[in-house]
Every structure is written in C-alpha cells, then in structure tokens.
Design a protein around this motif. Sequence first.
Motif, short mmCIF file in Angstrom:
data_model
loop_
_atom_site.label_atom_id
_atom_site.label_comp_id
_atom_site.label_asym_id
_atom_site.label_seq_id
_atom_site.Cartn_x
_atom_site.Cartn_y
_atom_site.Cartn_z
N GLY A 266 0.74 -1.19 -0.13
CA GLY A 266 0.03 0.01 0.10
C GLY A 266 0.99 1.38 -0.04
N TYR A 267 2.11 1.33 -0.21
CA TYR A 267 3.12 2.19 0.04
C TYR A 267 2.56 3.45 -1.27
CZ TYR A 267 5.78 -0.06 3.27
OH TYR A 267 6.46 -0.70 4.67
N MET A 268 2.70 2.77 -2.55
CA MET A 268 2.29 3.98 -3.52
C MET A 268 1.15 4.50 -3.27
SD MET A 268 3.70 5.60 -5.72
CE MET A 268 5.17 4.99 -5.83
N GLY A 269 0.08 3.64 -2.89
CA GLY A 269 -1.26 4.01 -2.71
C GLY A 269 -1.16 5.46 -1.83
N MET A 270 -0.37 5.08 -0.72
CA MET A 270 -0.38 6.17 0.43
C MET A 270 0.49 7.58 -0.18
SD MET A 270 1.41 4.53 3.80
CE MET A 270 0.57 2.89 4.28
N LEU A 271 1.43 7.32 -0.92
CA LEU A 271 2.12 8.36 -1.53
C LEU A 271 1.46 9.17 -2.46
CD1 LEU A 271 6.05 6.88 -1.47
CD2 LEU A 271 4.76 8.32 0.35
N ASN A 272 0.85 8.42 -3.31
CA ASN A 272 0.06 9.05 -4.32
C ASN A 272 -1.27 9.97 -3.65
OD1 ASN A 272 -0.45 8.77 -7.25
ND2 ASN A 272 -2.18 7.76 -7.23
N ASN A 273 -2.01 9.41 -2.53
CA ASN A 273 -2.90 10.26 -1.89
C ASN A 273 -2.14 11.49 -1.37
OD1 ASN A 273 -4.03 11.06 0.66
ND2 ASN A 273 -5.34 9.37 0.39
N LEU A 274 -1.01 11.39 -0.84
CA LEU A 274 -0.46 12.69 -0.06
C LEU A 274 0.15 13.34 -1.04
CD1 LEU A 274 1.75 10.42 2.71
CD2 LEU A 274 -0.25 12.00 3.03
N LEU A 275 0.79 13.08 -2.16
CA LEU A 275 1.21 14.10 -3.11
C LEU A 275 -0.03 14.80 -3.84
CD1 LEU A 275 3.64 15.29 -4.16
CD2 LEU A 275 3.71 13.81 -5.92
N ALA A 276 -1.05 14.17 -4.15
CA ALA A 276 -2.05 14.63 -4.73
C ALA A 276 -2.60 15.92 -3.92
CB ALA A 276 -3.29 13.67 -5.05
N LYS A 277 -2.85 15.40 -2.60
CA LYS A 277 -3.34 16.51 -1.70
C LYS A 277 -2.44 17.63 -1.73
CE LYS A 277 -5.88 13.60 1.41
NZ LYS A 277 -5.69 12.76 2.37
N GLN A 278 -0.94 17.74 -1.55
CA GLN A 278 -0.20 18.81 -1.41
C GLN A 278 -0.23 19.49 -2.76
OE1 GLN A 278 4.00 18.16 -0.88
NE2 GLN A 278 3.82 16.56 0.68
N LEU A 279 -0.29 18.94 -4.02
CA LEU A 279 -0.41 19.68 -5.22
C LEU A 279 -1.36 20.48 -5.16
CD1 LEU A 279 1.20 16.87 -7.38
CD2 LEU A 279 2.10 19.12 -7.08
N HIS A 280 -2.54 19.77 -4.88
CA HIS A 280 -3.81 20.54 -4.72
C HIS A 280 -3.78 21.52 -4.00
CE1 HIS A 280 -8.26 20.85 -5.02
NE2 HIS A 280 -8.42 20.65 -3.72
N ALA A 281 -3.11 21.41 -2.58
CA ALA A 281 -3.19 22.68 -1.77
C ALA A 281 -2.50 23.79 -2.46
CB ALA A 281 -2.66 22.31 -0.59
N LEU A 282 -1.36 23.48 -3.33
CA LEU A 282 -0.62 24.55 -3.92
C LEU A 282 -1.25 25.13 -5.08
CD1 LEU A 282 2.89 22.98 -3.80
CD2 LEU A 282 2.26 24.99 -2.55
N GLY A 283 -2.51 24.62 -5.73
CA GLY A 283 -3.30 25.11 -6.58
C GLY A 283 -3.09 24.40 -7.85
N TYR A 284 -2.27 23.29 -7.95
CA TYR A 284 -1.95 22.56 -9.19
C TYR A 284 -3.19 21.70 -9.38
CZ TYR A 284 3.12 23.80 -9.25
OH TYR A 284 4.35 24.32 -9.51
N PRO A 285 -3.51 21.26 -10.69
CA PRO A 285 -4.27 20.12 -10.81
C PRO A 285 -3.57 18.80 -10.36
CG PRO A 285 -3.76 21.05 -12.87
CD PRO A 285 -2.92 21.89 -11.87
N SER A 286 -4.46 17.94 -9.96
CA SER A 286 -3.98 16.58 -9.64
C SER A 286 -4.14 15.48 -10.59
CB SER A 286 -4.70 15.99 -8.17
OG SER A 286 -4.36 17.19 -6.99
N TYR A 287 -2.88 15.45 -11.30
CA TYR A 287 -3.21 14.41 -12.43
C TYR A 287 -1.63 13.79 -12.90
CZ TYR A 287 -0.35 18.02 -15.39
OH TYR A 287 0.39 18.88 -15.99
#
Length: 339
Positions: A266-287
Amino acid sequence: MRLPPAPGQAQTLLMVHSLRDKRLEQPLRERERESETQLLPGRDLIASRTPCLSIFTGAAPYPGRETVQVYGTVKTINRGNPTAQEVLVDSWPEFKVVLTRPRREVVSDDSDLYTNTYTVYYQDLGAYHAMLGSAGAVNWGQNFRILGLQDGVYEVCKDIAEAKGIKLEVVRYFTYFHPDPSSMPEIRLDPTVRLSSLDVSHADLLNEMWQLGGNEKSRKYLASLIRHFPSVCLLDAAGHPVSWIASYPFGAMGPGYTLPQHRRRGYMGMLNNLLAKQLHALGYPSYGYVAMENDPMQRLQETQGFQRQPNLWYFILHNPAPAKAPTLTPSPAPGTAPP
Ligand SMILES: CC(C)(COP(=O)(O)OP(=O)(O)OC[C@H]1O[C@@H](n2cnc3c(N)ncnc32)[C@H](O)[C@@H]1OP(=O)(O)O)[C@@H](O)C(=O)NCCC(=O)NCCS
C-alpha cells in the motif's frame, strides 16, 4: 505594452517571468510585482506584467482538462519559475494557442530531451500549426519533446517534422485526473517506515530505477525535480527510500516507484494520496499519466479516485536528423511501466 501585429502575421505574446529561486517563499503578489518582463527585439513579441494565470480567465478556463499541462507550467512560473519556463501565445487577450517552453539559456545542451520539454494547448489547430512552424517558437535544431492532450498536437508535429526531415517518435499514455483530492481518505502510516520528502542525494537511486533514466541528463533532471517540486517518499529504518513519487515542472505527479521487495504493502497508494493533496493545496491540478500496459498503476489510480480521461497523453519526441538522440521509448517489463 502591446505592439500592433504586422499585416497578415500572427501576433505573439511572450510573458517572461524570470524570478530567482530564492523568491519562491515570497507572497505571490510581491513576486508578481517583481517579475521581470522583456520585450524581445526582432520579433513580433509583446511583454506583459499580467500574471501568467490570467491566460486562463478567458475562453478556456481551467479545469478544462486539455489545458492541465500548460496550466501546471504556468502555475510553476507564478510560484517563482525555478526551472525558467516561458509562455508564448498567438494573440492577446484572446488566444488560440498557448505553448510553454524552457528559456533558451537553460537549454545549454542541444541533446537534452528532459530539460527541453514544451507543453501545448490549442483552440484552433491552424493557429497551432502556424505557431509551431514560425521562426522562433521552437528550436528545431535541438532534441526536444512536446507534451499535449489533443490529437492535433501530434498531427501538427508530424506534419512539420516530415517537411523538415526531422525524426519523430510518439508515446501515448493514459491520462488520469483527480477532481477533488481533498476528499481522498486520511492516510494511516505503516510504523516500519518514515514519511519524508525526497532529497537531492536520492537522485542516483531514482535515476537507476526510472525507466527513462540511467544517464547523466536524466540524473540532472531528476535532481532538479527533487530540488524544486513537491515529492514524498517512505524511508526504511536505515533512512533509505523504499517508495517515492515526485512531480514535474508541468505539475503532473511522477516518476513513482516502489522497490520490488516492498511492493503490495500500500506504499504507493499512500504516497499518491499525499502528493495529490499537496499539489492540490498549492493550486495545481492533481493529475498524471500511466502507461497503457501498467495495470497495477491504473488500478491504483482508480482505487484512489483518479479518473481516466478521454484524452490520451502524447509525448512527442523530436530528434534532429541525422543526430542519434537518446531514445525515451519505454519498453516496460510486464506489470511495470515508466512513469
Ligand atoms: C506500480 C507500483 C508503483 C505500485 O507500488 P506499490 O507500493 O506496490 O503499490 P501499492 O502497494 O500501494 O498498491 C496499490 C494497488 O496497486 C495494485 N498493485 C500494485 N502492485 C501490483 C502488482 N504487482 N500486481 C497487481 N496489482 C498491483 C493493487 O491494486 C494494489 O492494491 P490492492 O493490493 O489493495 O489491490 C510498483 O509496482 C512499481 O514501482 N512499479 C514499477 C514502476 C512503475 O510502474 N511506476 C508507476 C508508473 S506510472
């Protein structure tokens, strides 16, 4: 400041925000005031102090999914432009095509396909053709790659490359987009690993494992991603990364990797989740993009709520003939793929 277009000639707006890295921490408004803009001589170019994101307030506002690569690059420019990108449009304020490219001075190596990455979005195919074919928009003497989410991006590259006798290679990926990363579940961390961001000292490891890596240019590119863009990784008890994901100057997530002996935890699942949220918080689209044969990563994306888009992701590689350029065509092992 605006110049009248020459009769019959496309008007080109160039917004150059040349900010230094140290300004990254400054408030956005302050940085915008300090943005240096340039009027380049000898071409029909216009300099503007308009914040770059305003290019999307018109006919094609984000979240138009076809614009995400250009939008992500523009977002990076407005966050301090650590990788010295610039934006070209065919006309202003109404535009039909927008192209991002690295500034000339950062592409010192003509064969550096990694640094020399363009992103494009068009509303009018003819305008894209005219821009790509015009002198000065693209340096056809270099090895470079163009990223786009529209079929016409490839058609036009092919057309012009054929006329110029330039070798072209295209790789298509699935495009994934998360409409609302803030709705993704909270992560519970495995106590045997420690969450961190990547460090430049990890660049060798990433380069070794990246399907598109393994050379000095890719190592430098990965080091630049680590230095300038959000990333997350999991470290083992000895402090070595076992799973990681970084992000690109155009805001997409990747490259991502989990060491084989640590997979299916489940490691990549976690990291994918966390990075998507970080990018979103910075105003990037998550993609991001996933190879068509990479079933595990596709399943992972879909479990996380990422949606596969109807638009394929085109990676169009241009190699000036007769030079032999490094190939970026992936040949993934079963169940894996280049990010
Ligand atoms: C794809 C990759 C990153 C997955 O890493 P991971 O840490 O094992 O991923 P997770 O443990 O979080 O797996 C999440 C889901 O992915 C799927 N999955 C992961 N590895 C899989 C495998 N070998 N076979 C089938 N499904 C797999 C599963 O759906 C899994 O969820 P589930 O076990 O709850 O059903 C890893 O296999 C890898 O590094 N591959 C090579 C590089 C690569 O493909 N990178 C991504 C490019 S976009």
